[in-house]
Design a protein around this motif. Structure first.
Motif, short mmCIF file in Angstrom:
data_model
loop_
_atom_site.label_atom_id
_atom_site.label_comp_id
_atom_site.label_asym_id
_atom_site.label_seq_id
_atom_site.Cartn_x
_atom_site.Cartn_y
_atom_site.Cartn_z
N LEU A 31 0.83 -1.20 0.00
CA LEU A 31 0.00 0.00 0.00
C LEU A 31 0.86 1.25 0.00
O LEU A 31 0.60 2.21 -0.74
CB LEU A 31 -0.94 -0.03 1.21
N ARG A 32 1.91 1.26 0.79
CA ARG A 32 2.82 2.41 0.81
C ARG A 32 3.52 2.61 -0.53
O ARG A 32 3.62 3.72 -1.04
CB ARG A 32 3.85 2.24 1.93
N VAL A 33 4.01 1.51 -1.09
CA VAL A 33 4.69 1.58 -2.40
C VAL A 33 3.71 2.04 -3.47
O VAL A 33 4.04 2.88 -4.31
CB VAL A 33 5.31 0.21 -2.75
N ALA A 34 2.50 1.50 -3.45
CA ALA A 34 1.50 1.87 -4.46
C ALA A 34 1.14 3.35 -4.37
O ALA A 34 0.98 4.02 -5.39
CB ALA A 34 0.25 1.00 -4.30
N ALA A 35 0.99 3.85 -3.15
CA ALA A 35 0.67 5.28 -2.99
C ALA A 35 1.78 6.15 -3.55
O ALA A 35 1.51 7.16 -4.22
CB ALA A 35 0.43 5.60 -1.51
N GLU A 36 3.01 5.77 -3.31
CA GLU A 36 4.14 6.54 -3.85
C GLU A 36 4.17 6.47 -5.38
O GLU A 36 4.41 7.47 -6.05
CB GLU A 36 5.46 6.03 -3.25
N GLN A 37 3.91 5.29 -5.94
CA GLN A 37 3.86 5.15 -7.40
C GLN A 37 2.75 6.00 -7.99
O GLN A 37 2.92 6.65 -9.02
CB GLN A 37 3.66 3.68 -7.80
N ARG B 202 -11.67 -3.40 7.36
CA ARG B 202 -10.27 -3.83 7.34
C ARG B 202 -9.47 -2.98 6.37
O ARG B 202 -8.33 -2.62 6.63
CB ARG B 202 -10.16 -5.32 6.96
N LEU B 203 -10.07 -2.63 5.24
CA LEU B 203 -9.41 -1.79 4.25
C LEU B 203 -9.16 -0.39 4.82
O LEU B 203 -8.06 0.15 4.71
CB LEU B 203 -10.25 -1.72 2.97
N ASP B 204 -10.17 0.18 5.47
CA ASP B 204 -9.99 1.48 6.12
C ASP B 204 -8.91 1.40 7.20
O ASP B 204 -8.09 2.31 7.35
CB ASP B 204 -11.29 1.97 6.75
N GLY B 205 -8.90 0.30 7.94
CA GLY B 205 -7.89 0.09 8.98
C GLY B 205 -6.48 0.00 8.40
O GLY B 205 -5.52 0.48 9.02
N ALA B 206 -6.35 -0.57 7.22
CA ALA B 206 -5.04 -0.65 6.58
C ALA B 206 -4.52 0.74 6.24
O ALA B 206 -3.33 1.04 6.42
CB ALA B 206 -5.11 -1.53 5.33
N PHE B 207 -5.40 1.62 5.74
CA PHE B 207 -4.99 3.00 5.47
C PHE B 207 -4.60 3.71 6.76
O PHE B 207 -3.62 4.45 6.80
CB PHE B 207 -6.10 3.77 4.75
N ALA B 208 -5.34 3.46 7.82
CA ALA B 208 -5.01 4.07 9.11
C ALA B 208 -3.66 3.56 9.61
O ALA B 208 -2.83 4.34 10.09
CB ALA B 208 -6.10 3.76 10.13
N ASP B 209 -3.41 2.25 9.47
CA ASP B 209 -2.14 1.68 9.91
C ASP B 209 -0.96 2.17 9.07
O ASP B 209 0.11 2.43 9.59
CB ASP B 209 -2.18 0.15 9.86
N ALA B 210 -1.16 2.28 7.76
CA ALA B 210 -0.06 2.65 6.87
C ALA B 210 0.22 4.15 6.85
O ALA B 210 1.37 4.56 6.75
CB ALA B 210 -0.37 2.17 5.44
N PHE B 211 -0.84 4.97 6.93
CA PHE B 211 -0.67 6.42 6.75
C PHE B 211 -1.31 7.27 7.84
O PHE B 211 -1.18 8.49 7.81
CB PHE B 211 -1.29 6.87 5.42
N GLY B 212 -2.09 6.68 8.71
CA GLY B 212 -2.86 7.46 9.67
C GLY B 212 -4.11 8.04 9.04
O GLY B 212 -4.71 8.98 9.55
N GLY B 213 -4.54 7.50 7.91
CA GLY B 213 -5.70 7.99 7.14
C GLY B 213 -5.39 7.83 5.67
O GLY B 213 -4.55 7.01 5.30
N PRO C 69 -3.65 8.75 2.15
CA PRO C 69 -2.38 9.41 1.82
C PRO C 69 -2.62 10.76 1.14
O PRO C 69 -3.59 10.92 0.41
CB PRO C 69 -1.71 8.41 0.87
N LEU C 70 -1.74 11.69 1.41
CA LEU C 70 -1.85 13.02 0.83
C LEU C 70 -1.35 13.03 -0.61
O LEU C 70 -0.41 12.30 -0.96
CB LEU C 70 -1.05 14.02 1.66
#
Length: 168
Positions: free
Chosen positions: A25-31, A73-84, A86-87
């Motif tokens: 998720l972090r890598v995808a957001a950066e891409q 669970r999907l919302d929780g993953a965003f919270a865990d990875a970014f705190g909400g 991604p900007l």
């Protein structure tokens, strides 16, 4: 790059809540941010009793409950990875009823999409990764899960995704 449906391809990422999927998720957001693309986060779900038993005794309220659980669970993953969310990235979240590999390939159907999956060991995750590498019609990027230092595997079994969340 412009897809057969118009506009640039999307960055599609499979999310399960595992450490590997949080890394993906972090890598995808950066891409997505770098390419000015939309990020499409996908979670696959099935009724816990399996599709066969569900078809024998269908209950729409029961299915809606499990779909809502997947969305949480999907919302929780965003919270865990970014705190909400991604900007700097347009995000779309999708809960797909079905097996993870086929679900990801169905969503990432454009040739100019990029499909990102976590690269963590384990039979289920390996099966998903193998499936998308064989069947995806777009490029696939695997993102490695964080590696554990030697001797801490026992402690990591008790760790949660929150323990690995980025601190801002």
């Amino acid at each position: 790059m412009s897809g057969r449906h118009g506009g640039p391809g999307r960055v599609v990422v499979g999310v399960s809540g595992s450490l590997g999927s949080l890394a993906a998720l972090r890598v995808a957001a950066e891409q997505a941010r770098r390419g000015g693309r939309r990020l499409v986060a996908v979670i696959a779900w099935e009724p816990p009793e399996g599709e066969y038993l569900y078809l024998r005794h269908p209950d729409r309220a029961w299915a809606a409950h499990w779909e809502q659980e997947a969305r949480q669970r999907l919302d929780g993953a965003f919270a865990d990875a970014f705190g909400g969310l991604p900007l700097g990235v347009e995000v779309r979240t999708v809960a797909v009823r079905g097996r993870p590999g086929p679900a990801l390939c169905t969503v990432a159907h454009r040739v100019d999409d990029l499909l990102v999956v976590g690269a963590r060991t384990g039979a289920w995750r390996s099966r998903v990764r193998r499936y998308v590498l064989r069947h995806a019609e777009c490029p696939v990027l695997t993102a490695p899960a964080p590696r554990a230092p030697k001797g801490v595997a026992r402690e990591l079994r008790r760790a949660t995704a929150q323990d690995f969340a980025l601190r801002v």
